[in-house]
Motif scaffolding. Structure first.
Motif, PDB file in Angstrom:
ATOM      1  N   LYS A 140      14.404  50.124 -30.524  1.00 15.34           N
ATOM      2  CA  LYS A 140      15.642  50.735 -29.793  1.00 15.34           C
ATOM      3  C   LYS A 140      16.439  49.894 -29.161  1.00 15.34           C
ATOM      4  O   LYS A 140      18.034  50.077 -29.457  1.00 15.34           O
ATOM      5  CB  LYS A 140      15.002  51.784 -28.949  1.00 15.34           C
ATOM      6  CG  LYS A 140      14.349  53.063 -29.404  1.00 15.34           C
ATOM      7  CD  LYS A 140      14.962  53.816 -30.373  1.00 15.34           C
ATOM      8  CE  LYS A 140      14.161  54.853 -30.894  1.00 15.34           C
ATOM      9  NZ  LYS A 140      15.013  55.748 -31.766  1.00 15.34           N
ATOM     10  N   ASN A 141      16.172  48.901 -28.759  1.00 13.66           N
ATOM     11  CA  ASN A 141      17.201  47.995 -28.116  1.00 13.66           C
ATOM     12  C   ASN A 141      17.868  46.917 -29.075  1.00 13.66           C
ATOM     13  O   ASN A 141      18.625  46.019 -28.541  1.00 13.66           O
ATOM     14  CB  ASN A 141      16.749  47.187 -26.898  1.00 13.66           C
ATOM     15  CG  ASN A 141      15.367  46.137 -27.260  1.00 13.66           C
ATOM     16  OD1 ASN A 141      15.025  46.143 -28.260  1.00 13.66           O
ATOM     17  ND2 ASN A 141      14.893  45.930 -26.091  1.00 13.66           N
ATOM     18  N   ASN A 147       8.696  47.143 -27.963  1.00 16.80           N
ATOM     19  CA  ASN A 147       7.992  47.127 -26.667  1.00 16.80           C
ATOM     20  C   ASN A 147       7.435  48.436 -26.422  1.00 16.80           C
ATOM     21  O   ASN A 147       7.721  49.263 -27.218  1.00 16.80           O
ATOM     22  CB  ASN A 147       8.639  46.539 -25.417  1.00 16.80           C
ATOM     23  CG  ASN A 147       9.882  47.119 -25.434  1.00 16.80           C
ATOM     24  OD1 ASN A 147      10.092  48.381 -25.435  1.00 16.80           O
ATOM     25  ND2 ASN A 147      11.319  46.347 -25.002  1.00 16.80           N
ATOM     26  N   LYS A 148       6.602  48.726 -25.274  1.00 18.26           N
ATOM     27  CA  LYS A 148       6.491  50.190 -24.957  1.00 18.26           C
ATOM     28  C   LYS A 148       7.374  50.960 -24.751  1.00 18.26           C
ATOM     29  O   LYS A 148       7.210  52.076 -25.289  1.00 18.26           O
ATOM     30  CB  LYS A 148       5.238  49.926 -23.949  1.00 18.26           C
ATOM     31  CG  LYS A 148       4.063  49.420 -24.005  1.00 18.26           C
ATOM     32  CD  LYS A 148       3.228  49.312 -22.768  1.00 18.26           C
ATOM     33  CE  LYS A 148       1.695  48.654 -23.076  1.00 18.26           C
ATOM     34  NZ  LYS A 148       0.772  48.785 -21.858  1.00 18.26           N
ATOM     35  N   LYS A 149       8.558  50.628 -24.090  1.00 17.62           N
ATOM     36  CA  LYS A 149       9.581  51.501 -23.984  1.00 17.62           C
ATOM     37  C   LYS A 149      10.146  51.997 -25.322  1.00 17.62           C
ATOM     38  O   LYS A 149      10.369  53.193 -25.495  1.00 17.62           O
ATOM     39  CB  LYS A 149      10.633  50.765 -22.965  1.00 17.62           C
ATOM     40  CG  LYS A 149      11.807  51.752 -22.602  1.00 17.62           C
ATOM     41  CD  LYS A 149      12.780  50.846 -21.795  1.00 17.62           C
ATOM     42  CE  LYS A 149      13.906  52.036 -21.559  1.00 17.62           C
ATOM     43  NZ  LYS A 149      14.854  51.216 -20.552  1.00 17.62           N
ATOM     44  N   ASP A 150      10.343  51.138 -26.353  1.00 20.72           N
ATOM     45  CA  ASP A 150      10.861  51.457 -27.476  1.00 20.72           C
ATOM     46  C   ASP A 150      10.044  52.518 -28.330  1.00 20.72           C
ATOM     47  O   ASP A 150      10.346  53.493 -28.509  1.00 20.72           O
ATOM     48  CB  ASP A 150      10.628  50.191 -28.538  1.00 20.72           C
ATOM     49  CG  ASP A 150      11.826  49.172 -28.152  1.00 20.72           C
ATOM     50  OD1 ASP A 150      12.839  49.688 -27.645  1.00 20.72           O
ATOM     51  OD2 ASP A 150      11.573  47.976 -28.621  1.00 20.72           O
ATOM     52  N   VAL A 152       7.784  54.542 -26.705  1.00 20.46           N
ATOM     53  CA  VAL A 152       7.913  55.853 -25.718  1.00 20.46           C
ATOM     54  C   VAL A 152       9.106  56.522 -26.266  1.00 20.46           C
ATOM     55  O   VAL A 152       9.014  57.841 -26.677  1.00 20.46           O
ATOM     56  CB  VAL A 152       7.931  55.540 -24.440  1.00 20.46           C
ATOM     57  CG1 VAL A 152       8.297  56.946 -23.554  1.00 20.46           C
ATOM     58  CG2 VAL A 152       6.467  55.173 -24.029  1.00 20.46           C
ATOM     59  N   ASN A 153      10.173  56.136 -26.328  1.00 21.16           N
ATOM     60  CA  ASN A 153      11.464  56.629 -26.887  1.00 21.16           C
ATOM     61  C   ASN A 153      11.314  57.389 -27.977  1.00 21.16           C
ATOM     62  O   ASN A 153      11.795  58.331 -28.471  1.00 21.16           O
ATOM     63  CB  ASN A 153      12.566  55.725 -26.544  1.00 21.16           C
ATOM     64  CG  ASN A 153      12.963  55.239 -25.229  1.00 21.16           C
ATOM     65  OD1 ASN A 153      12.569  56.014 -24.390  1.00 21.16           O
ATOM     66  ND2 ASN A 153      13.545  54.111 -25.067  1.00 21.16           N
ATOM     67  N   LYS A 163       6.842  65.554 -24.157  1.00 21.87           N
ATOM     68  CA  LYS A 163       6.658  64.306 -24.037  1.00 21.87           C
ATOM     69  C   LYS A 163       5.190  64.017 -24.618  1.00 21.87           C
ATOM     70  O   LYS A 163       4.198  64.685 -24.207  1.00 21.87           O
ATOM     71  CB  LYS A 163       7.015  63.564 -22.868  1.00 21.87           C
ATOM     72  CG  LYS A 163       8.333  63.683 -22.518  1.00 21.87           C
ATOM     73  CD  LYS A 163       8.669  62.971 -21.204  1.00 21.87           C
ATOM     74  CE  LYS A 163      10.306  62.936 -20.769  1.00 21.87           C
ATOM     75  NZ  LYS A 163      10.871  62.216 -21.944  1.00 21.87           N
ATOM     76  N   LEU A 166       0.990  59.636 -22.319  1.00 20.74           N
ATOM     77  CA  LEU A 166       1.145  58.090 -22.084  1.00 20.74           C
ATOM     78  C   LEU A 166       0.078  57.462 -22.835  1.00 20.74           C
ATOM     79  O   LEU A 166       0.001  56.254 -23.449  1.00 20.74           O
ATOM     80  CB  LEU A 166       1.053  57.714 -20.813  1.00 20.74           C
ATOM     81  CG  LEU A 166       1.542  56.264 -20.325  1.00 20.74           C
ATOM     82  CD1 LEU A 166       2.770  55.879 -20.979  1.00 20.74           C
ATOM     83  CD2 LEU A 166       1.409  56.236 -18.877  1.00 20.74           C
ATOM     84  N   THR A 169       0.625  56.850 -26.433  1.00 27.22           N
ATOM     85  CA  THR A 169       1.804  55.877 -26.666  1.00 27.22           C
ATOM     86  C   THR A 169       0.982  54.560 -26.282  1.00 27.22           C
ATOM     87  O   THR A 169       1.126  53.350 -27.293  1.00 27.22           O
ATOM     88  CB  THR A 169       3.144  55.913 -25.750  1.00 27.22           C
ATOM     89  OG1 THR A 169       3.437  57.286 -25.693  1.00 27.22           O
ATOM     90  CG2 THR A 169       3.942  54.678 -25.593  1.00 27.22           C
ATOM     91  N   LYS A 170       0.200  54.179 -25.256  1.00 24.56           N
ATOM     92  CA  LYS A 170      -0.408  53.159 -25.100  1.00 24.56           C
ATOM     93  C   LYS A 170      -1.385  52.573 -26.238  1.00 24.56           C
ATOM     94  O   LYS A 170      -1.645  51.376 -26.688  1.00 24.56           O
ATOM     95  CB  LYS A 170      -1.288  53.001 -23.664  1.00 24.56           C
ATOM     96  CG  LYS A 170      -0.368  53.130 -22.768  1.00 24.56           C
ATOM     97  CD  LYS A 170      -1.354  53.268 -21.405  1.00 24.56           C
ATOM     98  CE  LYS A 170      -0.488  52.811 -20.135  1.00 24.56           C
ATOM     99  NZ  LYS A 170      -1.335  52.971 -18.773  1.00 24.56           N
TER     100      LYS A 170
END
Length: 206
Positions: A140-141, A147-150, A152-153, A163, A166, A169-170
């Motif tokens: 995403k970035n 990364n985890k944020k990518d 999750v998004n 959603k 978590l 996702t992990k």
């Protein structure tokens, strides 16, 4: 090379993680075809191929435009564990490197590179094109690492009001982050994809 692919790609194949998952049967079919070639030339059946066996695999897959020096560089670059042989997941990375090297920037007017852009098999080329697009969607970035944020998004893109837990996702991220450094490169993504579509499990059953 991923930046070149990102800048030269005008299409967006994926809009959500679900659209990637829906492609798993297609990925699996093509990876099984590649696996059959790999096993055919793994003459001693030890799960890895040497330099000469690699050459035979590439010829079978119609990837015969490589110079000897280029093949040597690819072999040594993709022997990640230093075993002196290429295992199947390393072979997939090697093929994807050939794909990326065969698709230079559209601003490059070198005719030789343009001629090298044909991987021999349209199906093989389309498969790696789609795999690379999947990684670019998850990144995403745009820094070339997941990364985890990518993740999750990506998991929550389709239905932000529903959603993903978590823990899911992990779990997915842990499967990709093989060296546990909190970042997932393209190689790690490929290794995880092979596991997710079930190629390794099928090979073990056979």
């Amino acid at each position: 090379m991923m930046e070149v692919k990102r800048s030269s790609s005008s299409k967006r194949t994926f809009k959500s993680m679900n659209t990637i998952i829906m492609r798993f049967p297609q990925f699996k079919q093509q990876l099984k075809t590649i696996s059959a070639v790999f096993q055919q030339f793994d003459e001693d059946g030890n799960g890895s191929i040497d330099r000469e066996e690699l050459k035979k695999c590439l010829e079978k897959l119609q990837l015969i435009n490589l110079k000897e020096s280029e093949m040597d560089d690819l072999f040594h670059s993709c022997d990640f564990d230093g075993s002196g042989g290429i295992q199947f997941n390393e072979f997939i990375v090697l093929l994807c490197l050939i794909y990326l090297l065969a698709h230079p920037s559209p601003n490059n007017n070198n005719d030789g590179l343009k001629q090298a852009s044909n991987m021999g098999s349209p199906e093989l080329e389309a498969t790696f094109d789609t795999i690379v697009e999947a990684f670019l969607f998850l990144d995403k970035n745009g820094d070339g690492k997941l990364n985890k944020k990518d993740l999750v998004n990506a998991l929550n893109d389709t239905s932000p009001w529903e959603k993903s837990p978590l823990r899911i996702t992990k779990s997915r991220f842990k499967e990709m982050d093989r060296d546990r450094n909190g970042k997932v490169g393209f190689r790690e993504f490929l290794f995880a994809l092979i596991q997710w579509v079930g190629i390794e499990a099928d090979d073990e059953e056979e």
